[in-house]
Structure formats: C-alpha cells, structure tokens
Scaffold this motif. Sequence first.
Motif, short mmCIF file in Angstrom:
data_model
loop_
_atom_site.label_atom_id
_atom_site.label_comp_id
_atom_site.label_asym_id
_atom_site.label_seq_id
_atom_site.Cartn_x
_atom_site.Cartn_y
_atom_site.Cartn_z
N PHE A 1 0.83 -1.20 0.00
CA PHE A 1 0.00 0.00 0.00
C PHE A 1 0.87 1.26 0.00
O PHE A 1 0.63 2.19 -0.78
N PHE A 2 1.89 1.29 0.86
CA PHE A 2 2.72 2.49 0.96
C PHE A 2 3.65 2.66 -0.24
O PHE A 2 3.97 3.79 -0.62
N VAL A 3 4.06 1.55 -0.86
CA VAL A 3 4.83 1.66 -2.11
C VAL A 3 3.96 2.34 -3.17
O VAL A 3 4.41 3.25 -3.88
N ALA A 4 2.68 1.91 -3.26
CA ALA A 4 1.76 2.52 -4.22
C ALA A 4 1.56 4.00 -3.92
O ALA A 4 1.57 4.85 -4.81
N LEU A 5 1.40 4.31 -2.63
CA LEU A 5 1.14 5.69 -2.21
C LEU A 5 2.29 6.62 -2.60
O LEU A 5 2.08 7.72 -3.13
N TYR A 6 3.53 6.14 -2.39
CA TYR A 6 4.67 7.00 -2.68
C TYR A 6 5.06 6.98 -4.16
O TYR A 6 5.74 7.88 -4.63
N MET A 7 4.61 5.97 -4.89
CA MET A 7 4.72 6.03 -6.36
C MET A 7 3.83 7.17 -6.89
O MET A 7 4.23 7.91 -7.81
N ILE A 8 2.66 7.32 -6.29
CA ILE A 8 1.75 8.40 -6.67
C ILE A 8 2.38 9.75 -6.33
O ILE A 8 2.32 10.70 -7.11
N ALA A 9 3.01 9.84 -5.14
CA ALA A 9 3.68 11.08 -4.74
C ALA A 9 4.79 11.45 -5.72
O ALA A 9 4.98 12.61 -6.07
N LEU A 10 5.53 10.44 -6.18
CA LEU A 10 6.59 10.67 -7.16
C LEU A 10 5.99 11.09 -8.51
O LEU A 10 6.47 12.03 -9.15
N GLY A 11 4.91 10.40 -8.91
CA GLY A 11 4.26 10.72 -10.17
C GLY A 11 3.71 12.13 -10.19
O GLY A 11 3.90 12.87 -11.17
N THR A 12 3.08 12.54 -9.10
CA THR A 12 2.50 13.89 -9.06
C THR A 12 3.60 14.95 -9.04
O THR A 12 3.39 16.08 -9.48
N GLY A 13 4.80 14.57 -8.58
CA GLY A 13 5.93 15.50 -8.57
C GLY A 13 6.40 15.90 -9.95
O GLY A 13 7.00 16.97 -10.12
#
Length: 568
Positions: free
Chosen positions: A141-153
Amino acid sequence: MDDYDNYTHDGTVDMKKNPANKKTTGNWKACRFILGNECCERLAYYGMSTNLVNYLITRLGQGNVAASNNVTNWGGTCYITPLFGAFLADAYLGRYWTIAIFVMIYVSGMTLLTLSASVPGLKPSCSGDVCNPKAGQTAAFFVALYMIALGTGGIKPCVSSFGADQFDETDEYEKKKKSSFFNWFYFSINVGALIASSVLVWIQMNVGWEWGFGIPAVAMAIAVMFFFAGSRYYRLQLPGGSPLTRIFQVIVASFRKLNVEVPRDKSLLYETPDEESNIKGSRKLEHTDKFKFFDKAAVETPNDQLKSVANPWSLCTVTQVEELKSIIGLLPIWASGIVFATVYSQMSTMFVLQGNTMDQHIGPHFEIPSASLSLFDTVSVLFWAPIYDQFIVPLARKFTGHDRGFTQLQRMGIGLVISIFAMVVAGILEVVRLHYVREHGFFDVKQIPMSIFWQVPQYFLIGCAEVFTFIGQLEFFYDQAPDAMRSLCSALSLTTVALGNYLSTVLVTIVTKVTTKGGKLGWIPDNLNRGHLDYFYWLLAILSLLNFFVYLWIAKCYTYKKTAGSTH
C-alpha cells in the motif's frame, strides 16, 4: 514575411523539433487535451487522498495519530517532489517528456493502490470492523502511495506551465488568451475535486474501497489518454540545462570579481552577440539596476578577454545574471503567499472542528459530515473562475486599461484582502456560536442546535480568494520566471501550500502552550464550547492584515521582467 508570421517567436518547437506553426499547433486546440488531462488527474488525486485517513484507520488498523501523521507526511511529499520534477523538466527533459514519464509512474501507482485494496493476498483480511493487515500488505500500500507522490511530482510543476507554453508570448493576441488559460486550468482542477470529494467519498464509505480506489485509477488512465492524444498539437519549450548550475555560476563569478568595478555604461557588460540567448529555450533579458552586486559576473576583465571561450564560472552573460536577479525578486512575493496558504489550510482543520460542534442534519434522517462543507469552497471557485474571466476582467479593463483587467500583483492582492474577510466572518460566527452556548448553558453538548450551514460564507469567501490569489500566483510565477526556469518557479510557488500548513501547525502549537499555562483550558481545547477559537481566527486575520501591508510594499518595489526587444 507572411511565412515568418506563421511560426511562433518564443522558442517553442513541435514534436519533430521544428519551429512551431501557429496554425497547426498550440492555442486552445492543444489546451483542451491539457485541461482534460488535469481534470481527470485531479479527480484521481483527490479521489484517493480526500478520505485516505479513514482507509488507514479502518483497513490498515492504524490509530488516529499514526494515520493522521502518515497522511500529512505523504501530502508534504507531494509538494516536495515537484522540485525534483521541475528540475528535470527545465534542465534535461523538457515539460512534455517529464509529464509523459511521470504520468506513467502515477498510473502504475494508482493501479497498485487499487490492487492492494481489492486483490486477495494484497488486500488486508477483515473480520467485521477489525482488519489485520500483514507487513507485506501494508508495504504494498505504501509503495503505491509513494509512487503516486513521485508521479505527481513530475506533473504538478509542469502541466500549468506546459499549458501556458501553448500561447506565444510575442503575439499580443495569443498572450491575452494565456491569462484565460490559467482561469480555466484552475476551473478544471476544481471540477475534478468536486466529483472526488462528493461522489467518490460516498462510494468509498458506502460501496467499498475497491470501487473507491478503482474509479480514480480509471480516471488516471483516461488522463494519460487525454495527454498523449494531443501530442501532435503541442508546442514544446526546449530544456535549457541545469538552472541551479547557472545560478551558482553567477554567484561564484560575482565573488571572484569582488574588487572589480561595474562600468556605468551597462552596454559594456558581457552578452553574446547573437540575437538568441546562449541559454537554450530562453530569450535574452534586458539589464536591470536591481541587485547590482551580481552585475560583476558580467564584467569582462583583461583576463577574460585573453580566453578564446568564456569560462562561465568567471564570466556570465547579462541574461544569465538577470535570471538570478529574477529568482531573487520572486522570493518576497513567494514568501507573502505563505500566510494566505495558512488561512487556506483552516478549511481542513479549524473549520472542520468548528463544524463538528454544530447541527449537521439535512432533514430528519441525513447528516452531512463537517469536512464535506469544503464542497462550498469548490463551488465558489467554479462560480468565480468563469465570472472573473468573462465579466470582471472586461469591466476592470475599462477602468485600468490593462489587457488582463488587473496586473498579476493586483489580482493576488485582492485575494489577500478577501482572505482577511474570510477569517473575520469565521471569527464572527464563532463569537455568535459561543454566545449561544453561554446563553443556553450548552457547554458540554456535543452538537448545539445551530445549523452547520452558517459556515458556508467563510468557505465561499476562501474559494473567491483562491480565484484571485492562487490563480494569480500561477500566472505570475510562470510569466515572471526566466524562460528556462518556469517549471522550477511553478514548483516553488507550490511550496507555499506546504509551508502554510507547517505555519498553521506552529501557530496552533504556540497558541496552545501559551494559553494553557496555569491550568487554563486555552483557546483550542478538546471541548470548543469552553474555548475561544474566535481568538485564533482574530490572530489569523491580524497576521493576514499585516501580511497584506507588507505585500503592498513588496509589490510596489517589484519590477516586472523585460525580455530584450519587448516594449512593456
């Protein structure tokens, strides 16, 4: 001459790296794909983030404090990663390819998030209301969450600038349209946010998290299709190399020439003889008299003249020096936005706490969560953005004579004034609420019989302030940034939101410590009926007023960027 006028003159190229043709690229024909992409991307982002804290509590078994901290840490990361994405865009990849790469990371993260909430093995096993996630499930779950954070960056700092790139700054007709683009860009953000905070939150709480995360993932996939579908229409600004390297070169060269005197005749300062700047993707900038110390970097000494090729760590062009001056000039305007962002952050904190103490019923059977009143902020933006573009600008233009109706700094200042009124209105409501509590002895009543919809005006005013300040800020940072640093400056403007949240935390912490001395309950106790939340609103109103006066002084001293050959 006619053929010359068919192409843009701001350095943009098409997908084949040929000069961009005005008839076949850019303008609104390209922006419709960018706006569609942004609407779907924001729907996806707010759809999975608005109610994220409840997922952490109900499905991952976290406590209120841990869940809240995880959400704020992740949210902060979403406003830090844009600095990284912006650097890549300005230095190496360009905005189009940065968005193209990071949007794929984003959609992969959304897909993994959906799988972690729906696929057996990845999905936490639950018995009734009690869930027991395994370490691997939490990790996924947290890997997915921080992939999203990287993507939005990679998307946040680039997409608004990329949209503005579709309008040629050297063409007065297109330049007027660019101002409208920022209004419709912010409008599209709030269309996505409106659907997310209403429909998707209800689906998550009443249908299931599989659908609640799955729909945002599909929305993100649609956003990707929107973006790539418009590729042949896009105008691209070429990356100009590392902006940070150029900044440090000017600083180092200035200090190396500490004892060198700057000539009175500024035409003697070093600049390339060509019409184009030596910085790829950037027009030449005219010399300004501000921050004169850095002019030393452009003074050509006898030692510099002996070299066949200029050493950029010893001799910099006027344009490169002016890049640094532009960034320094933007910083005070940037700092003045932090207090506004602090006021804006109250919608998700103090406004919600205030709403929790009021009657949330709509009819006898339905209750509206206090957090859902942020819908009125979104509705306000959706109302005021087109009103501003279609009515306020034409009306203001008659009085000011300015193409945009107001200058960008005037627009932002109006928003700061409206934010003061928002805090005053919130404070007055709290005074009335506390008077009602004291009059009827409702000190220990969880919800007093006073409708939560009395909060609507303060939400509506915040939304109105956003249209002036946040949209004005988007446009200002794009317009005043050096051509080859626009993504970086857009990312810089986004950090005011993060810092505004941090300042709110600091203020609440200080106020709580100071006002609870001697065994007192303080301004913001757990039971707000025995506190003085109105005092906190007055504090924010006073800080906003002081910030506005400082802003007036900063705005008065600010000198707008002027490219070589421009007339304004």
